[in-house]
Write an enzyme that holds these catalytic residues in place. Structure first.
Site, mmCIF file in Angstrom:
data_model
loop_
_atom_site.group_PDB
_atom_site.id
_atom_site.type_symbol
_atom_site.label_atom_id
_atom_site.label_comp_id
_atom_site.label_asym_id
_atom_site.label_seq_id
_atom_site.Cartn_x
_atom_site.Cartn_y
_atom_site.Cartn_z
ATOM 1 N N PHE A 142 0.703 -1.202 0.194
ATOM 2 C CA PHE A 142 0.011 0.074 -0.050
ATOM 3 C C PHE A 142 0.930 1.379 0.102
ATOM 4 C CE2 PHE A 142 -2.788 3.364 1.764
ATOM 5 C CZ PHE A 142 -3.865 3.109 0.668
ATOM 6 N N ASP A 172 1.280 -3.585 9.659
ATOM 7 C CA ASP A 172 0.026 -2.727 9.096
ATOM 8 C C ASP A 172 -1.030 -3.824 8.842
ATOM 9 O OD1 ASP A 172 -1.747 -1.582 7.956
ATOM 10 O OD2 ASP A 172 -0.627 -0.320 6.601
ATOM 11 N N TYR A 232 -11.707 2.345 10.074
ATOM 12 C CA TYR A 232 -12.888 2.403 9.299
ATOM 13 C C TYR A 232 -13.245 1.690 8.147
ATOM 14 C CZ TYR A 232 -8.989 4.502 6.373
ATOM 15 O OH TYR A 232 -8.082 4.723 5.553
ATOM 16 N N LYS A 233 -12.260 0.581 8.258
ATOM 17 C CA LYS A 233 -12.612 -0.891 7.291
ATOM 18 C C LYS A 233 -13.400 -1.616 7.836
ATOM 19 C CE LYS A 233 -8.145 -0.040 5.005
ATOM 20 N NZ LYS A 233 -8.410 0.659 3.800
ATOM 21 N N ARG A 268 -11.857 -5.871 -6.852
ATOM 22 C CA ARG A 268 -11.809 -6.307 -5.440
ATOM 23 C C ARG A 268 -12.921 -6.193 -4.764
ATOM 24 N NH1 ARG A 268 -8.405 -2.742 -1.016
ATOM 25 N NH2 ARG A 268 -10.204 -1.609 -1.217
HETATM 26 C C1 LIG Z 1 -2.658 -1.227 4.144
HETATM 27 C C2 LIG Z 1 -3.162 0.242 4.283
HETATM 28 N N1 LIG Z 1 -2.609 0.998 5.354
HETATM 29 C C3 LIG Z 1 -3.062 2.187 5.391
HETATM 30 C C4 LIG Z 1 -4.150 2.634 4.826
HETATM 31 C C5 LIG Z 1 -4.714 3.753 5.017
HETATM 32 O O1 LIG Z 1 -4.159 4.923 6.117
HETATM 33 P P1 LIG Z 1 -4.843 6.050 6.304
HETATM 34 O O2 LIG Z 1 -6.034 5.906 7.342
HETATM 35 O O3 LIG Z 1 -3.876 6.867 6.955
HETATM 36 O O4 LIG Z 1 -5.364 6.675 5.114
HETATM 37 C C6 LIG Z 1 -4.912 1.684 4.111
HETATM 38 C C7 LIG Z 1 -6.138 2.277 3.272
HETATM 39 O O5 LIG Z 1 -6.673 1.622 2.378
HETATM 40 C C8 LIG Z 1 -4.191 0.422 3.681
HETATM 41 O O6 LIG Z 1 -5.034 -0.127 2.944
#
Ligand SMILES: Cc1ncc(COP(=O)(O)O)c(C=O)c1O
Length: 402
Positions: free
Chosen positions: A132, A202, A227-228, A374
């Site tokens: 990402f 992560d 938020y996911k 996806r």
């Molecule tokens: C692997 C990963 N890390 C981080 C994030 C997002 O980070 P942030 O909440 O800082 O926008 C995402 C968002 O899709 C993600 O897929």
């Protein structure tokens, strides 16, 4: 699975122990929502809770609510709930800021923890190429600030070989945002430790979706999205984890007054709070924390093993129906449930146009460039019949299998 019928799929839904949880979300009628891995839907408890926080706690309680409504403790309180979902102790997790910001804090903290920091040795941050973007961007940002630190990105298969005495930190996404491929967290963490490196994970695409056990894996630090799969709402604050043994020595590069040992002493000089409190920087976002708590509380009512099992079955059904009904889409997510997260991804030449057509038909997934479709598989509210119907719509759009 290849010969499954719609009647059988409906029976699975009827017998599904998680079935009652779907009613706990406000899902718009006529929509098949397969994007909860990007933005979880609205729990029914959230509007009521936010209304109470706004009208009562803020409107009536005013500044007294920092203590009386427990606002000041919300980062640790909600972190303690999330700890139960990721195999951590409550005092190892706090909620604050965004995933990107937390990644910056932990990456800088982990590099600076290494005994050779500042001596010119052990200065490599090792990451997976093509993961990402924020992970790479943050790593590059940390490297630009710290002397002699470089970021090395390699293909997943080359990771173990690239771990060497110069490696300071291994930073990886547990589940790949596009393909859904999952790393072996325990094996890679062990390999990092074997060369003296720290492992930072992560968990954005795994927390709340698949079994995560940070303690069992020996992970040093971790971050993840609210938020996911945790259904905390758009831009929900993120969480961060630091293993207890590292907390006393770890220092956040974002020293702010809320991370001070005594914020209300208003000392001019910084002294880090005990434990995870030092990873807070500024005033907690109370509304975001309240919404996230609703999503996490809902998730904690579900039997975790049932969630993981249903995720695997939703995937198997999706994959089987796609191979039966749709031509030309290449499955890029591993079939083995141990090697993947909770989404399914396909490569297809016209993926962007197909996703636009699907969304117009009420089947919401997402497109990831250059050619990936996806679909999130979220056991709390996705029915097996939703998967069946989604595949039928995909088949109408791309044409049936020959
Ligand atoms: C692997 C990963 N890390 C981080 C994030 C997002 O980070 P942030 O909440 O800082 O926008 C995402 C968002 O899709 C993600 O897929």
């Amino acid at each position: 699975m290849a010969d499954i019928t719609l009647a059988e799929v409906r029976r699975w839904d009827k017998e599904d122990s998680l079935r009652p949880l779907r009613a706990a979300f406000r899902l718009p009628p006529g929509v098949i929502y397969l994007d909860g891995n990007s933005l979880g839907p609205l729990p029914r408890t959230t509007p009521r809770r936010l209304d109470a926080v706004v009208r009562q706690e803020w409107g009536h309680g005013l500044i007294r609510s920092w203590q009386e409504a427990g606002w000041i403790d919300a980062p640790a309180r909600v972190g303690g709930k999330i700890a139960r979902l990721i195999g951590a102790a409550p005092e190892e997790v706090v909620v604050a800021d965004s995933t990107s910001i937390n990644l910056f804090k932990l990456l800088a903290a982990s590099v600076r923890l290494q005994p050779a920091a500042g001596t010119g040795a052990r200065r490599k941050i090792l990451i997976e190429a093509g993961s990402f973007p924020t992970d790479r961007h943050v790593a590059d940002g940390v490297a630009a600030l710290l002397p002699d630190v470089e970021v090395v990105a390699v293909a997943p298969a080359a990771l173990p070989g690239a771990l060497d005495a110069a490696t300071s930190v291994l930073l990886l996404c547990d589940v790949h945002y596009r393909s859904g491929v999952r790393h072996d967290m325990a094996a890679l963490t062990r390999a990092a430790h074997a060369v003296g490196a720290l492992a930072v994970w992560d968990l954005s695409h795994s927390a709340g979706a698949v079994k995560v056990d940070l303690h069992a894996a020996g992970a040093d630090m971790a971050v993840g999205c609210g938020y996911k799969f945790l259904n905390g709402g758009p831009g929900a604050p993120a969480f961060l984890y630091v293993a207890r043994a590292l907390q006393a020595a770890a220092r956040s590069p974002l020293q702010g007054w809320i991370g001070h040992a005594a914020p209300f002493g208003f000392s001019e000089f910084y002294a880090p709070a005990e434990g995870m409190g030092r990873f807070l920087a500024g005033t907690p976002g109370v509304l975001g924390l309240a919404a996230l708590a609703c999503g996490v509380d809902l998730m904690l009512t579900a039997d975790a093993a049932a969630v993981w099992q249903k995720s695997a079955r939703l995937f198997d059904l999706f994959a089987a129906r796609m191979s039966r009904r749709c031509a030309g889409l290449q499955l890029i997510t591993p079939a083995d449930a141990r090697l993947r997260g909770s989404h399914i991804a396909f490569r297809y030449d016209g993926a962007e146009a197909v996703m636009a057509a699907l969304i117009a038909e009420g089947v919401i997934g997402d497109f990831r460039p250059p050619d990936v479709l996806r679909f999130g598989l979220t056991p709390l509210y996705t029915r097996y019949e939703d998967v069946w119907r989604a595949v039928e719509v995909i088949a109408e759009i791309v044409g049936p299998a020959k």
